[in-house]
Design a protein around this motif. Structure first.
Motif, PDB file in Angstrom:
ATOM      1  N   SER A   1       0.848  -5.726 -24.431  1.00  0.00           N
ATOM      2  CA  SER A   1      -0.094  -6.801 -24.114  1.00  0.00           C
ATOM      3  C   SER A   1      -1.515  -6.327 -24.406  1.00  0.00           C
ATOM      4  N   PRO A   2      -2.320  -7.159 -25.066  1.00  0.00           N
ATOM      5  CA  PRO A   2      -3.705  -6.756 -25.338  1.00  0.00           C
ATOM      6  C   PRO A   2      -4.610  -6.896 -24.117  1.00  0.00           C
ATOM      7  N   TYR A   3      -4.104  -7.467 -23.033  1.00  0.00           N
ATOM      8  CA  TYR A   3      -4.985  -7.845 -21.929  1.00  0.00           C
ATOM      9  C   TYR A   3      -4.676  -7.114 -20.612  1.00  0.00           C
ATOM     10  N   HIS A   4      -5.682  -7.111 -19.767  1.00  0.00           N
ATOM     11  CA  HIS A   4      -5.541  -6.704 -18.376  1.00  0.00           C
ATOM     12  C   HIS A   4      -5.724  -7.959 -17.526  1.00  0.00           C
ATOM     13  N   PHE A   5      -4.995  -8.061 -16.409  1.00  0.00           N
ATOM     14  CA  PHE A   5      -5.062  -9.223 -15.522  1.00  0.00           C
ATOM     15  C   PHE A   5      -5.536  -8.781 -14.132  1.00  0.00           C
ATOM     16  N   GLY A   6      -6.421  -9.563 -13.545  1.00  0.00           N
ATOM     17  CA  GLY A   6      -6.929  -9.241 -12.216  1.00  0.00           C
ATOM     18  C   GLY A   6      -5.845  -9.199 -11.160  1.00  0.00           C
ATOM     19  N   ILE A   7      -4.861 -10.094 -11.258  1.00  0.00           N
ATOM     20  CA  ILE A   7      -3.811 -10.141 -10.235  1.00  0.00           C
ATOM     21  C   ILE A   7      -2.790  -9.021 -10.415  1.00  0.00           C
ATOM     22  N   ASN A   8      -2.888  -8.257 -11.508  1.00  0.00           N
ATOM     23  CA  ASN A   8      -2.070  -7.053 -11.671  1.00  0.00           C
ATOM     24  C   ASN A   8      -2.800  -5.825 -11.144  1.00  0.00           C
ATOM     25  N   LEU A   9      -4.101  -5.766 -11.410  1.00  0.00           N
ATOM     26  CA  LEU A   9      -4.871  -4.574 -11.072  1.00  0.00           C
ATOM     27  C   LEU A   9      -5.253  -4.534  -9.596  1.00  0.00           C
ATOM     28  N   GLY A  10      -5.409  -5.710  -8.971  1.00  0.00           N
ATOM     29  CA  GLY A  10      -5.653  -5.744  -7.535  1.00  0.00           C
ATOM     30  C   GLY A  10      -4.541  -5.049  -6.762  1.00  0.00           C
ATOM     31  N   PRO A  11      -3.266  -5.379  -7.034  1.00  0.00           N
ATOM     32  CA  PRO A  11      -2.180  -4.682  -6.343  1.00  0.00           C
ATOM     33  C   PRO A  11      -2.166  -3.175  -6.589  1.00  0.00           C
ATOM     34  N   VAL A  12      -2.592  -2.742  -7.776  1.00  0.00           N
ATOM     35  CA  VAL A  12      -2.650  -1.296  -8.048  1.00  0.00           C
ATOM     36  C   VAL A  12      -3.648  -0.628  -7.103  1.00  0.00           C
ATOM     37  N   VAL A  13      -4.864  -1.190  -7.026  1.00  0.00           N
ATOM     38  CA  VAL A  13      -5.897  -0.627  -6.155  1.00  0.00           C
ATOM     39  C   VAL A  13      -5.429  -0.617  -4.701  1.00  0.00           C
ATOM     40  N   LEU A  14      -4.898  -1.739  -4.248  1.00  0.00           N
ATOM     41  CA  LEU A  14      -4.627  -1.924  -2.823  1.00  0.00           C
ATOM     42  C   LEU A  14      -3.352  -1.234  -2.363  1.00  0.00           C
ATOM     43  N   MET A  15      -2.308  -1.247  -3.195  1.00  0.00           N
ATOM     44  CA  MET A  15      -1.083  -0.567  -2.779  1.00  0.00           C
ATOM     45  C   MET A  15      -1.223   0.946  -2.887  1.00  0.00           C
ATOM     46  N   CYS A  16      -1.998   1.432  -3.855  1.00  0.00           N
ATOM     47  CA  CYS A  16      -2.311   2.863  -3.877  1.00  0.00           C
ATOM     48  C   CYS A  16      -3.013   3.255  -2.582  1.00  0.00           C
ATOM     49  N   GLU A  17      -3.947   2.400  -2.132  1.00  0.00           N
ATOM     50  CA  GLU A  17      -4.707   2.723  -0.923  1.00  0.00           C
ATOM     51  C   GLU A  17      -3.842   2.620   0.332  1.00  0.00           C
ATOM     52  N   ASN A  18      -2.969   1.627   0.375  1.00  0.00           N
ATOM     53  CA  ASN A  18      -2.057   1.540   1.514  1.00  0.00           C
ATOM     54  C   ASN A  18      -1.160   2.775   1.581  1.00  0.00           C
ATOM     55  N   PHE A  19      -0.719   3.253   0.434  1.00  0.00           N
ATOM     56  CA  PHE A  19       0.105   4.462   0.371  1.00  0.00           C
ATOM     57  C   PHE A  19      -0.676   5.686   0.846  1.00  0.00           C
ATOM     58  N   ARG A  20      -1.948   5.741   0.462  1.00  0.00           N
ATOM     59  CA  ARG A  20      -2.738   6.941   0.730  1.00  0.00           C
ATOM     60  C   ARG A  20      -3.371   6.942   2.121  1.00  0.00           C
ATOM     61  N   THR A  21      -3.848   5.777   2.583  1.00  0.00           N
ATOM     62  CA  THR A  21      -4.599   5.751   3.858  1.00  0.00           C
ATOM     63  C   THR A  21      -4.265   4.583   4.776  1.00  0.00           C
ATOM     64  N   ASP A  22      -3.408   3.656   4.334  1.00  0.00           N
ATOM     65  CA  ASP A  22      -3.092   2.449   5.135  1.00  0.00           C
ATOM     66  C   ASP A  22      -4.312   1.531   5.311  1.00  0.00           C
ATOM     67  N   LEU A  23      -5.336   1.650   4.505  1.00  0.00           N
ATOM     68  CA  LEU A  23      -6.606   0.958   4.775  1.00  0.00           C
ATOM     69  C   LEU A  23      -6.442  -0.547   4.952  1.00  0.00           C
ATOM     70  N   LEU A  24      -5.878  -1.227   3.951  1.00  0.00           N
ATOM     71  CA  LEU A  24      -5.798  -2.687   4.056  1.00  0.00           C
ATOM     72  C   LEU A  24      -4.851  -3.091   5.184  1.00  0.00           C
ATOM     73  N   TRP A  25      -3.782  -2.351   5.345  1.00  0.00           N
ATOM     74  CA  TRP A  25      -2.864  -2.662   6.452  1.00  0.00           C
ATOM     75  C   TRP A  25      -3.585  -2.555   7.794  1.00  0.00           C
ATOM     76  N   ARG A  26      -4.397  -1.518   7.950  1.00  0.00           N
ATOM     77  CA  ARG A  26      -5.132  -1.341   9.211  1.00  0.00           C
ATOM     78  C   ARG A  26      -6.123  -2.479   9.435  1.00  0.00           C
ATOM     79  N   LEU A  27      -6.803  -2.892   8.364  1.00  0.00           N
ATOM     80  CA  LEU A  27      -7.769  -3.989   8.494  1.00  0.00           C
ATOM     81  C   LEU A  27      -7.074  -5.275   8.920  1.00  0.00           C
ATOM     82  N   MET A  28      -5.950  -5.576   8.293  1.00  0.00           N
ATOM     83  CA  MET A  28      -5.273  -6.841   8.575  1.00  0.00           C
ATOM     84  C   MET A  28      -4.518  -6.807   9.909  1.00  0.00           C
ATOM     85  N   ARG A  29      -4.110  -5.625  10.360  1.00  0.00           N
ATOM     86  CA  ARG A  29      -3.502  -5.531  11.689  1.00  0.00           C
ATOM     87  C   ARG A  29      -4.528  -5.891  12.769  1.00  0.00           C
ATOM     88  N   ALA A  30      -5.801  -5.707  12.443  1.00  0.00           N
ATOM     89  CA  ALA A  30      -6.872  -6.017  13.401  1.00  0.00           C
ATOM     90  C   ALA A  30      -7.350  -7.460  13.310  1.00  0.00           C
TER      91      ALA A  30
END
Length: 437
Positions: A390-419
């Protein structure tokens, strides 16, 4: 007895690789955003409209950027306010040239004017991702400055405005959307899919909440299957098992359906990830590349609606389609970003696959982490071994990369949404108990 593998020992050897991968994915939101209104391009193709879901991912990604010093807190606040002010003030109504209606927004918007792009639908699920992003921003920007107070106030007002009862159009479940030309779309969010988040947000609304029966009606349409020795709530494309998990920490909490099966939704996604890998190992359609470290079928870009004879076999290929396992559709196209988004569920098979894609197939790495997808069976006339990328990058693909990497590493988004009280209320109204709840 629940099968728990959420505390797998995390390998450290890939830490540098993950840093770079996550940072390059984050760069998409730095560079493909209109700073005047906060809108984020759907994809990197010049002239592409904004995707409201991509905006939601951006709003959740900015806190990650602040925590990792990829963006200053002030810059993140400016970007967040630009988006929240835009959506708060954008015209709503039945006129076809607005930005939304009844608190929901059109799937695609003009990057400059913010008005509806083309004849797209008012999208309930994409509005859900946008609202989840606003709530994540409100949870993170918790200081007493005027700007951070405004973020919390605007986010709250946007969430309260969505009329979930209207979006049901007289039925128990939520419709896919609406257009001013044709009214409600004939489809509803039924069957296990990415709409878990949507139902939790709808149930948690203090103003126009979904009836509790709506969630029961949704779960009643699940399919429980055994595939390759794994029993799980079936969903073919990988993103179905990821998108809601980006925002909601399902570890250890159960609704009536999962209690009855002795699992939770996190474990369900872990099994679905293993099913994806096993399908690629078995490779029933004999596509090039498939194997232990080459998998990941999901909704993604493709080489185009066409047929070709490959190694004596007539093959059908698709454009953008929701590819799935094991029943298809499958045309040999895999999406490396979707593998990354399963990182919290099964790091022991995800990390080697990431390394394999990066080290063996450099053509799939672009300006922003991985390109959307590639297909080794769709041979390139100039280089038969390279296949199609694919010649393109999609925002809805790269958002999950950023956020799931962070959930794996620090639980950041999970912690925010639990609150977030709205998410907690929604989960409880859906019947979830146990764990962190």
């Amino acid at each position: 007895m629940m099968q728990r593998q959420s505390h797998v020992k995390r390998p450290h050897s890939g830490e540098t690789r993950l840093d770079a991968l996550q940072r390059h994915a984050f760069d998409y939101f730095l560079n493909e955003t209109n700073l005047a209104n906060g809108l984020v391009a759907d994809k990197s193709q010049p002239g592409a409209p904004a995707s409201i879901a991509a905006v939601g991912f951006a709003l959740a990604a900015y806190p990650v950027g602040v925590e990792r010093a990829w963006i200053s807190r002030i810059s993140a606040i400016d970007r967040t306010l630009a988006a929240l002010r835009f959506f708060s003030n954008a015209p709503q109504g039945t006129d076809p040239d607005t930005t939304g209606h009844k608190g929901f927004f059109y799937h695609f918007l003009d990057m400059t004017t913010g008005r509806r792009a083309g004849i797209c639908e008012l999208s309930t699920v994409d509005t859900g991702f946008l609202l989840a992003g606003t709530l994540a921003a409100a949870a993170y920007f918790d200081r007493n400055s005027e700007d951070e107070q405004e973020i919390r106030s605007l986010a709250d007002a946007l969430y309260r405005r969505a009329d979930w009862q209207w979006a049901c159009n007289g039925g128990a479940t939520i419709t896919h959307g609406w257009t001013p030309e044709g009214g409600f779309l004939p489809y509803r969010w039924e069957g296990y899919d990415e709409a878990s988040l949507l139902y939790v947000l709808a149930l948690g609304s203090p103003t126009h909440p979904l009836a509790a029966e709506g969630y029961i009606a949704w779960t009643s349409t699940y399919q429980w299957k055994e595939i390759y020795g794994y029993e799980f709530i079936y969903g073919g494309p990988l993103f179905i098992h990821q998108y809601s998990h980006i925002w909601i920490d399902f570890r250890g909490i159960q609704d009536a359906f999962t209690r009855g099966k002795g699992i939770d939704y996190f474990e369900n996604s872990r099994r679905a990830t293993y099913v994806q890998q096993e399908y690629a190992i078995r490779n029933p359609l004999e596509f090039a590349g498939y194997g232990e470290n080459f998998w990941g079928l999901t909704a993604s870009d493709g080489p185009g609606w066409t047929t070709r004879r490959v190694n004596g076999i007539e093959r059908a290929f698709f454009d953008y389609a929701a590819r799935g396992v094991p029943y298809g559709p499958d045309d040999g196209t895999v999406a490396p970003w979707a593998v990354v988004a399963s990182l919290p569920f099964a790091p022991e098979i995800v990390l080697p696959t990431i390394a394999h894609f990066q080290d063996v197939y450099p053509q799939v790495t672009g300006a922003y982490c991985f390109r959307c997808s590639f297909n080794l069976s769709f041979q390139d006339e100039a280089d038969a071994d390279a296949g199609w990328t694919s010649p393109y990058h999609f925002g809805i693909n790269l958002g999950p990369v950023v956020l799931m990497c962070e959930n794996f590493r620090t639980d950041l988004l999970w912690r925010l949404m639990r609150a977030c009280p709205y998410v907690v209320t929604g989960l409880r109204r859906a019947g979830f108990t146990g764990g962190w709840l």
